[in-house]
Design a protein around this motif. Sequence first.
Motif, PDB file in Angstrom:
ATOM      1  N   GLU A  29      -4.498  -6.474   1.289  1.00 33.01           N
ATOM      2  CA  GLU A  29      -3.288  -6.525   2.357  1.00 33.01           C
ATOM      3  C   GLU A  29      -2.578  -5.308   1.963  1.00 33.01           C
ATOM      4  O   GLU A  29      -1.774  -4.983   2.813  1.00 33.01           O
ATOM      5  CB  GLU A  29      -2.606  -7.924   1.826  1.00 33.01           C
ATOM      6  CG  GLU A  29      -3.165  -9.041   2.323  1.00 33.01           C
ATOM      7  CD  GLU A  29      -3.307  -9.269   3.638  1.00 33.01           C
ATOM      8  OE1 GLU A  29      -2.128  -8.931   4.497  1.00 33.01           O
ATOM      9  OE2 GLU A  29      -4.210  -9.372   4.479  1.00 33.01           O
ATOM     10  N   GLU A  30      -2.541  -4.651   0.911  1.00 32.33           N
ATOM     11  CA  GLU A  30      -1.770  -3.500   0.729  1.00 32.33           C
ATOM     12  C   GLU A  30      -2.262  -2.351   1.581  1.00 32.33           C
ATOM     13  O   GLU A  30      -1.526  -1.327   2.046  1.00 32.33           O
ATOM     14  CB  GLU A  30      -1.739  -3.105  -0.739  1.00 32.33           C
ATOM     15  CG  GLU A  30      -0.575  -4.101  -1.660  1.00 32.33           C
ATOM     16  CD  GLU A  30      -0.667  -3.617  -2.885  1.00 32.33           C
ATOM     17  OE1 GLU A  30       0.466  -3.744  -3.479  1.00 32.33           O
ATOM     18  OE2 GLU A  30      -1.882  -3.252  -3.738  1.00 32.33           O
ATOM     19  N   TYR A  31      -3.600  -2.260   1.554  1.00 30.09           N
ATOM     20  CA  TYR A  31      -4.353  -1.074   2.107  1.00 30.09           C
ATOM     21  C   TYR A  31      -4.775  -1.145   3.537  1.00 30.09           C
ATOM     22  O   TYR A  31      -4.970  -0.045   4.170  1.00 30.09           O
ATOM     23  CB  TYR A  31      -5.231  -0.436   1.201  1.00 30.09           C
ATOM     24  CG  TYR A  31      -5.221   0.227  -0.178  1.00 30.09           C
ATOM     25  CD1 TYR A  31      -4.909   1.443  -0.077  1.00 30.09           C
ATOM     26  CD2 TYR A  31      -4.556  -0.574  -1.316  1.00 30.09           C
ATOM     27  CE1 TYR A  31      -4.406   2.209  -1.300  1.00 30.09           C
ATOM     28  CE2 TYR A  31      -4.269   0.306  -2.376  1.00 30.09           C
ATOM     29  CZ  TYR A  31      -4.141   1.403  -2.518  1.00 30.09           C
ATOM     30  OH  TYR A  31      -3.681   1.954  -3.350  1.00 30.09           O
ATOM     31  N   LYS A  32      -4.935  -2.297   3.902  1.00 32.96           N
ATOM     32  CA  LYS A  32      -5.492  -2.486   5.455  1.00 32.96           C
ATOM     33  C   LYS A  32      -4.569  -2.065   6.544  1.00 32.96           C
ATOM     34  O   LYS A  32      -3.200  -1.847   6.390  1.00 32.96           O
ATOM     35  CB  LYS A  32      -5.544  -4.015   5.751  1.00 32.96           C
ATOM     36  CG  LYS A  32      -4.318  -4.905   5.978  1.00 32.96           C
ATOM     37  CD  LYS A  32      -4.525  -6.325   6.256  1.00 32.96           C
ATOM     38  CE  LYS A  32      -3.494  -7.061   6.814  1.00 32.96           C
ATOM     39  NZ  LYS A  32      -3.591  -8.459   7.172  1.00 32.96           N
ATOM     40  N   THR A  33      -5.164  -1.548   7.594  1.00 36.31           N
ATOM     41  CA  THR A  33      -4.171  -1.015   8.617  1.00 36.31           C
ATOM     42  C   THR A  33      -4.798  -1.758  10.033  1.00 36.31           C
ATOM     43  O   THR A  33      -3.918  -1.391  10.944  1.00 36.31           O
ATOM     44  CB  THR A  33      -4.991   0.663   8.882  1.00 36.31           C
ATOM     45  OG1 THR A  33      -6.092   0.562   9.193  1.00 36.31           O
ATOM     46  CG2 THR A  33      -4.399   1.546   7.815  1.00 36.31           C
ATOM     47  N   THR A  34      -5.382  -2.737   9.993  1.00 36.77           N
ATOM     48  CA  THR A  34      -5.693  -3.380  11.057  1.00 36.77           C
ATOM     49  C   THR A  34      -5.458  -5.099  10.704  1.00 36.77           C
ATOM     50  O   THR A  34      -5.535  -5.393   9.431  1.00 36.77           O
ATOM     51  CB  THR A  34      -6.819  -3.465  11.658  1.00 36.77           C
ATOM     52  OG1 THR A  34      -7.764  -3.970  10.693  1.00 36.77           O
ATOM     53  CG2 THR A  34      -7.131  -2.116  12.245  1.00 36.77           C
ATOM     54  N   GLU A  35      -4.905  -5.857  11.273  1.00 38.52           N
ATOM     55  CA  GLU A  35      -4.704  -7.253  10.757  1.00 38.52           C
ATOM     56  C   GLU A  35      -5.801  -8.002  10.129  1.00 38.52           C
ATOM     57  O   GLU A  35      -5.685  -8.711   9.430  1.00 38.52           O
ATOM     58  CB  GLU A  35      -4.093  -8.033  12.355  1.00 38.52           C
ATOM     59  CG  GLU A  35      -3.577  -9.611  11.950  1.00 38.52           C
ATOM     60  CD  GLU A  35      -2.253  -9.439  10.847  1.00 38.52           C
ATOM     61  OE1 GLU A  35      -1.715  -8.677  10.814  1.00 38.52           O
ATOM     62  OE2 GLU A  35      -2.625 -10.461  10.125  1.00 38.52           O
ATOM     63  N   ARG A  36      -6.968  -7.678  11.020  1.00 39.81           N
ATOM     64  CA  ARG A  36      -8.037  -8.519  10.417  1.00 39.81           C
ATOM     65  C   ARG A  36      -9.307  -7.273  10.070  1.00 39.81           C
ATOM     66  O   ARG A  36     -10.468  -7.165  11.161  1.00 39.81           O
ATOM     67  CB  ARG A  36      -8.686  -9.188  11.733  1.00 39.81           C
ATOM     68  CG  ARG A  36      -9.679 -10.317  11.265  1.00 39.81           C
ATOM     69  CD  ARG A  36      -9.817 -11.398  12.128  1.00 39.81           C
ATOM     70  NE  ARG A  36     -10.786 -12.486  11.966  1.00 39.81           N
ATOM     71  CZ  ARG A  36     -12.183 -12.119  12.205  1.00 39.81           C
ATOM     72  NH1 ARG A  36     -12.461 -11.407  12.845  1.00 39.81           N
ATOM     73  NH2 ARG A  36     -12.935 -13.432  11.662  1.00 39.81           N
ATOM     74  N   PRO A  37      -9.145  -6.816   8.976  1.00 38.30           N
ATOM     75  CA  PRO A  37     -10.176  -5.672   8.758  1.00 38.30           C
ATOM     76  C   PRO A  37     -11.552  -6.041   8.537  1.00 38.30           C
ATOM     77  O   PRO A  37     -11.681  -7.538   8.133  1.00 38.30           O
ATOM     78  CB  PRO A  37      -9.697  -5.152   7.520  1.00 38.30           C
ATOM     79  CG  PRO A  37      -8.788  -6.395   6.848  1.00 38.30           C
ATOM     80  CD  PRO A  37      -8.304  -6.847   7.912  1.00 38.30           C
ATOM     81  N   LYS A  38     -12.568  -5.159   8.576  1.00 36.69           N
ATOM     82  CA  LYS A  38     -13.883  -5.512   8.377  1.00 36.69           C
ATOM     83  C   LYS A  38     -14.099  -5.323   6.681  1.00 36.69           C
ATOM     84  O   LYS A  38     -14.097  -4.143   6.427  1.00 36.69           O
ATOM     85  CB  LYS A  38     -14.782  -4.882   9.210  1.00 36.69           C
ATOM     86  CG  LYS A  38     -16.368  -4.957   8.871  1.00 36.69           C
ATOM     87  CD  LYS A  38     -17.447  -4.227   9.772  1.00 36.69           C
ATOM     88  CE  LYS A  38     -18.712  -4.651   9.166  1.00 36.69           C
ATOM     89  NZ  LYS A  38     -19.833  -3.727   9.939  1.00 36.69           N
ATOM     90  N   GLY A  98     -18.700   0.606  10.537  1.00 37.83           N
ATOM     91  CA  GLY A  98     -17.391   0.479  11.014  1.00 37.83           C
ATOM     92  C   GLY A  98     -16.578  -0.309   9.854  1.00 37.83           C
ATOM     93  O   GLY A  98     -15.602  -0.855  10.037  1.00 37.83           O
ATOM     94  N   ALA A  99     -17.039  -0.524   8.655  1.00 36.89           N
ATOM     95  CA  ALA A  99     -16.412  -1.315   7.798  1.00 36.89           C
ATOM     96  C   ALA A  99     -15.097  -0.508   7.227  1.00 36.89           C
ATOM     97  O   ALA A  99     -14.852   0.535   7.292  1.00 36.89           O
ATOM     98  CB  ALA A  99     -17.171  -1.477   6.407  1.00 36.89           C
ATOM     99  N   ASP A 100     -14.028  -1.314   6.949  1.00 33.74           N
ATOM    100  CA  ASP A 100     -12.573  -0.953   6.457  1.00 33.74           C
ATOM    101  C   ASP A 100     -12.741  -1.015   4.806  1.00 33.74           C
ATOM    102  O   ASP A 100     -12.064  -0.236   4.390  1.00 33.74           O
ATOM    103  CB  ASP A 100     -11.482  -1.873   6.914  1.00 33.74           C
ATOM    104  CG  ASP A 100     -11.602  -1.628   8.709  1.00 33.74           C
ATOM    105  OD1 ASP A 100     -11.492  -0.466   9.053  1.00 33.74           O
ATOM    106  OD2 ASP A 100     -11.659  -2.472   9.024  1.00 33.74           O
TER     107      ASP A 100
END
Length: 317
Positions: A159-168, A229-231
């Motif tokens: 949650e701290e590092y994600k840049t999209t709402e629903r990361p891969k 494409g993984a986050d």
Amino acid sequence: MRYFTNVNDIGDLKVALKEAFEIKKDRFQFDTLGKNKTLMMVFFNSSLRTRLSTQKAAMNLGMNVIVLDVNQGAWKLETERGVIMDGDKPEHLLEAIPVMGVYCDIIGVRSFAGLEDREYDYNETVINQFIKYSGKPVFSMEAATRHPLQSYADLITIEEYKTTERPKVVLTWAPHPRALPQAVPNSFAEWMNAADYDFVITHPRGYELDPQFVGNARVEYDQRKAFEGADFIYAKNWSAYSGDNYGKILSKDMDWTVDTEKMALTNQAYFMHCLPVRRNMIVSDDVIESERSIVIPEAANREISAQAVMKKMLLSL
Ligand code: CP
């Protein structure tokens, strides 16, 4: 909260995350909540992060802490009921647990899977005996099938590092010289499914996890395809779960090691691992030392997840 052994015990994940971030803002704001309360940490297995982060979290809450390493200085404990105790174990868990319970207010337990008897492991025999016989709130510091404090910290980190709402998010098996339990990948899968991320699990054939943990995740046997494409890449080894292969090593294929070539297939993914990690088996030096490696912030969040869980337990005493 009376018990914390799986994702359902924490309740709504959005609330759990809010509570974690509130603690992270000022981890000493509840430093009198645990006054005159004692945490007992019982270790049947080794630990660095869980031991230190949980003790630190308890201290942040003003608690006293007792640590018992069952295999160092305590009587060896028999864990199975019905055995004739004529061996090297002079005390039964069924007496030891209620005795531990009278000396503390909350108990944390680490007890790994033995990997010999799947039914025994997946019934969570040891931690369930603590829940049944201690008379105290009990939380898992990694049990046979799950490691929820780790998974909660992993969720906070994403949650701290994600840049999209629903990361891969990709959970990938990687090689290891010894047979390891499925607790971390099971638990990670359980929490990722609950968080409703775009979640993919990749592993060689034969390493399928228990379907109850796989849930809605996509399983992809081609690791490179999974990485596209993984986050977030979450690496971990585990031994086989299925049938007669339970607890066995089926592969040490070094082509599954996470390296820069595979990370280049991702969407500049962050690299995660619960630690301890075998470098150049699980992950190359380059990847774990790269700026996209977040294994240290991930470990730091273990203090936050432990504090959030114990705070809830203290409030329910
Ligand atoms: N990740 C984790 O639980 O680390 P330890 O085994 O060192 O406690």
